[in-house]
Design an enzyme around this catalytic site. Sequence first.
Site, PDB file in Angstrom:
ATOM      1  CD  GLU A 107      -0.335  -1.171   3.289  1.00 43.49           C
ATOM      2  OE1 GLU A 107      -1.049  -2.125   2.932  1.00 43.49           O
ATOM      3  OE2 GLU A 107       0.459  -1.245   4.235  1.00 43.49           O
TER       4      GLU A 107
ATOM      5  CE1 TYR B 210       6.578   0.439  -4.939  1.00 38.90           C
ATOM      6  CE2 TYR B 210       4.643   1.697  -4.296  1.00 38.90           C
ATOM      7  CZ  TYR B 210       5.898   1.196  -4.005  1.00 38.90           C
ATOM      8  OH  TYR B 210       6.467   1.443  -2.790  1.00 38.90           O
TER       9      TYR B 210
END
Length: 142
Positions: A98, A110
Amino acid sequence: MKIKRITSLDLAEITEIEKVCFSDCWNEHMLCRELELPQALYFAAEHKGKIVGYLGGHLICGQLDITRVAVLPLFRRKGIAAALFKEAAEHCERITLEVRESNAAAIALYKKIGFKEDCVRKNYYSAPIENAVLMSSDRTRQ
Ligand SMILES: CC(C)(COP(=O)(O)OP(=O)(O)OC[C@H]1O[C@@H](n2cnc3c(N)ncnc32)[C@H](O)[C@@H]1OP(=O)(O)O)[C@@H](O)C(=O)NCCC(=O)NCCS
């Protein structure tokens, strides 16, 4: 640059990276307890014998839940975080994490290395309160 598993001998250097990279940094005692967990899987990137970045999390049933990823400011944009993720991916089937919604650098990283956004968790973080973006990367999906 060399990627290696983190051991207790690396604690002092990792603590320094924590101080530089996070406002809610872990101290050496917290890191020590973290590394002792049976599910802990942590890697460091070493440049000329000095640790310049690290990544890790908890590996349970083939899924690695990332707790930390950080690279010293002087060593950023050189592919170090991407290399750390590549190594981690060799040890699991799936990676989840997260990230603060405002952390554009991390989200760009990411996405570049193949993570997909799964959902947003409202007000997940405190100080300051902020939404978390939950992301994952699946070996079978790539
Ligand atoms: C996020 C972080 C780990 C990235 O580490 P890094 O080693 O610089 O990342 P890489 O060099 O592997 O980046 C790979 C790609 O990610 C993207 N990226 C990384 N940093 C970026 C930035 N500041 N802005 C835009 N894109 C970025 C780029 O696509 C980059 O490829 P490129 O350099 O060829 O354009 C680093 O900025 C950091 O330590 N930040 C502070 C701690 C943190 O926020 N951790 C994440 C918490 S969830």
